[in-house]
Design a protein around this motif. Structure first.
Motif, mmCIF file in Angstrom:
data_model
loop_
_atom_site.group_PDB
_atom_site.id
_atom_site.type_symbol
_atom_site.label_atom_id
_atom_site.label_comp_id
_atom_site.label_asym_id
_atom_site.label_seq_id
_atom_site.Cartn_x
_atom_site.Cartn_y
_atom_site.Cartn_z
ATOM 1 N N ASN A 31 0.811 -1.216 0.000
ATOM 2 C CA ASN A 31 0.000 0.000 0.000
ATOM 3 C C ASN A 31 0.843 1.264 0.000
ATOM 4 O O ASN A 31 0.373 2.322 -0.412
ATOM 5 N N LYS A 32 2.076 1.170 0.479
ATOM 6 C CA LYS A 32 2.945 2.336 0.585
ATOM 7 C C LYS A 32 4.271 2.068 -0.117
ATOM 8 O O LYS A 32 4.813 0.963 -0.021
ATOM 9 N N PRO A 33 4.826 3.091 -0.767
ATOM 10 C CA PRO A 33 6.143 2.918 -1.389
ATOM 11 C C PRO A 33 7.250 2.880 -0.339
ATOM 12 O O PRO A 33 7.054 3.300 0.801
ATOM 13 N N SER A 43 2.774 -5.205 7.190
ATOM 14 C CA SER A 43 1.380 -4.820 7.425
ATOM 15 C C SER A 43 0.786 -4.064 6.233
ATOM 16 O O SER A 43 -0.428 -3.910 6.140
ATOM 17 N N ASP A 44 1.634 -3.617 5.295
ATOM 18 C CA ASP A 44 1.172 -2.902 4.108
ATOM 19 C C ASP A 44 1.020 -3.807 2.885
ATOM 20 O O ASP A 44 0.711 -3.330 1.793
ATOM 21 N N GLY A 84 1.980 3.735 -10.504
ATOM 22 C CA GLY A 84 1.523 3.986 -9.145
ATOM 23 C C GLY A 84 1.449 2.739 -8.294
ATOM 24 O O GLY A 84 0.655 2.657 -7.359
ATOM 25 N N LEU A 85 2.294 1.759 -8.598
ATOM 26 C CA LEU A 85 2.300 0.488 -7.869
ATOM 27 C C LEU A 85 3.563 0.383 -7.021
ATOM 28 O O LEU A 85 4.682 0.512 -7.531
ATOM 29 N N SER A 86 3.381 0.142 -5.738
ATOM 30 C CA SER A 86 4.504 -0.027 -4.816
ATOM 31 C C SER A 86 4.903 -1.497 -4.795
ATOM 32 O O SER A 86 4.161 -2.341 -4.303
ATOM 33 N N VAL A 87 6.069 -1.770 -5.337
ATOM 34 C CA VAL A 87 6.555 -3.140 -5.511
ATOM 35 C C VAL A 87 7.814 -3.341 -4.693
ATOM 36 O O VAL A 87 8.649 -2.450 -4.590
ATOM 37 N N GLN A 88 7.946 -4.527 -4.132
ATOM 38 C CA GLN A 88 9.182 -4.952 -3.477
ATOM 39 C C GLN A 88 9.561 -6.287 -4.098
ATOM 40 O O GLN A 88 8.742 -7.198 -4.176
ATOM 41 N N VAL A 89 10.798 -6.379 -4.605
ATOM 42 C CA VAL A 89 11.299 -7.636 -5.152
ATOM 43 C C VAL A 89 11.878 -8.454 -4.000
ATOM 44 O O VAL A 89 12.556 -7.923 -3.125
#
Length: 131
Positions: A31-33, A43-44, A84-89
């Protein structure tokens, strides 16, 4: 690798398409960058069954190119800036998934190879080849 992103695309589809090319890497959406070298807060985490239209404010469609020589930070930034997508690899080490927070300057190819090298598949292949 090219990936089409539009409002009907699901996060699951993006994750699967990405992992088809990079089997020792995975994408998670939040949900958050986050900033470069930072971890995303669990939690996001966004449920992967959601479609793009459900989670983003920017409704632009487009084709995203992701090449093996791209750095993790650049891929994550591109998702954020263009869609506008918060991604984590994440990368897989010894059968466990880890955020790439301290590895943002590694290329996708380097991280995927590191994951493969830490896998049982790598050990079996080395054994079969007599290494």
């Amino acid at each position: 690798m090219y990936m089409e992103i539009n409002d009907q695309t699901t996060l699951h589809h993006i994750r699967k398409h990405f992992s088809d090319y990079y089997p020792y890497l995975q994408m998670e959406f939040y949900n958050k960058p986050h900033k470069k070298y930072e971890k995303s807060d669990p939690s996001d985490l966004v449920y992967p069954g959601k479609s793009i239209i459900e989670i983003r404010k920017t409704h632009l469609s487009g084709l995203l190119e992701i090449q093996p020589w791209y750095k993790v930070a650049d891929v994550e930034k591109e998702f954020q800036q263009r869609f506008g997508l918060s991604v984590q690899v994440f990368w897989n080490e010894n059968e466990a998934w880890h955020q790439t927070s301290g590895m943002d300057d590694f290329t996708l190819k380097e991280l995927n190879e590191m994951g493969w090298n830490s896998s049982d598949e790598s050990v079996i292949t080395d054994y079969e080849q007599g290494s």
